[in-house]
Scaffold this motif. Structure first.
Motif, mmCIF file in Angstrom:
data_model
loop_
_atom_site.group_PDB
_atom_site.id
_atom_site.type_symbol
_atom_site.label_atom_id
_atom_site.label_comp_id
_atom_site.label_asym_id
_atom_site.label_seq_id
_atom_site.Cartn_x
_atom_site.Cartn_y
_atom_site.Cartn_z
ATOM 1 N N ASP A 143 -0.232 4.474 -2.291
ATOM 2 C CA ASP A 143 -0.928 5.664 -2.741
ATOM 3 C C ASP A 143 -1.864 6.250 -1.689
ATOM 4 O O ASP A 143 -1.925 7.473 -1.527
ATOM 5 C CB ASP A 143 -1.671 5.409 -4.049
ATOM 6 N N GLN A 144 -2.568 5.406 -0.938
ATOM 7 C CA GLN A 144 -3.453 5.936 0.092
ATOM 8 C C GLN A 144 -2.665 6.653 1.186
ATOM 9 O O GLN A 144 -3.082 7.702 1.685
ATOM 10 C CB GLN A 144 -4.304 4.829 0.723
ATOM 11 N N ILE A 145 -1.533 6.082 1.564
ATOM 12 C CA ILE A 145 -0.690 6.680 2.606
ATOM 13 C C ILE A 145 -0.124 8.009 2.117
ATOM 14 O O ILE A 145 -0.104 9.006 2.842
ATOM 15 C CB ILE A 145 0.447 5.722 3.011
ATOM 16 N N TYR A 146 0.337 8.043 0.879
ATOM 17 C CA TYR A 146 0.948 9.244 0.330
ATOM 18 C C TYR A 146 -0.058 10.382 0.207
ATOM 19 O O TYR A 146 0.221 11.521 0.563
ATOM 20 C CB TYR A 146 1.563 8.935 -1.035
ATOM 21 N N VAL A 147 -1.258 10.061 -0.274
ATOM 22 C CA VAL A 147 -2.257 11.096 -0.504
ATOM 23 C C VAL A 147 -2.867 11.598 0.798
ATOM 24 O O VAL A 147 -3.094 12.794 0.967
ATOM 25 C CB VAL A 147 -3.364 10.571 -1.454
ATOM 26 N N MET A 148 -3.112 10.703 1.737
ATOM 27 C CA MET A 148 -3.895 11.082 2.907
ATOM 28 C C MET A 148 -3.094 11.681 4.056
ATOM 29 O O MET A 148 -3.684 12.253 4.965
ATOM 30 C CB MET A 148 -4.684 9.880 3.403
ATOM 31 N N VAL A 186 0.859 -1.186 0.000
ATOM 32 C CA VAL A 186 0.000 0.000 0.000
ATOM 33 C C VAL A 186 0.893 1.233 0.000
ATOM 34 O O VAL A 186 1.763 1.389 0.853
ATOM 35 C CB VAL A 186 -0.924 0.002 1.231
ATOM 36 N N THR A 222 0.496 4.943 10.198
ATOM 37 C CA THR A 222 0.038 4.345 8.946
ATOM 38 C C THR A 222 1.177 4.111 7.964
ATOM 39 O O THR A 222 0.936 3.950 6.775
ATOM 40 C CB THR A 222 -1.028 5.239 8.286
ATOM 41 N N TYR A 240 5.862 2.823 1.439
ATOM 42 C CA TYR A 240 6.002 4.265 1.645
ATOM 43 C C TYR A 240 7.355 4.597 2.272
ATOM 44 O O TYR A 240 7.968 5.611 1.927
ATOM 45 C CB TYR A 240 4.867 4.828 2.508
#
Length: 90
Positions: free
Chosen positions: A15-20, A13, A29, A34
């Motif tokens: 993209d979710q970590i990077y964006v949020m 995972v 998280t 990441y």
């Protein structure tokens, strides 16, 4: 197959970590994917980023091998009942 792909996707995972929030709140998280990106590109420590990615690859390969071993078919033959799918009379 679904379990193996699910296992791989949970460890990768990014993209979710990077964006949020870049690991916020309190770095709870963070994922290895990441961390690899952050070490390599944010901190310009390319060796550490590559090492984290290599360890992640090894971890995924190990867990996939264990999962395939545990979920293998025991006798090596497909489990089919004789006579069109019905159980044979005893």
């Amino acid at each position: 197959m679904v379990l193996t792909l699910g296992l791989i996707s949970t460890w990768q995972v990014f993209d979710q970590i990077y964006v949020m929030g870049h690991g916020a709140p309190g770095n709870t998280t963070l994922t290895p994917a990441y961390l690899s990106y952050s070490a390599g590109f944010d901190n310009a420590d390319y060796g550490q980023g590559a090492a984290i990615a290599f360890v992640l690859l090894g971890l995924i390969l190990l867990l996939t091998a264990v999962q395939r071993f545990v979920l293998r078919e025991r006798d090596g033959k497909p489990r089919r009942h004789p006579k069109g799918g019905r159980r044979a009379a005893r």
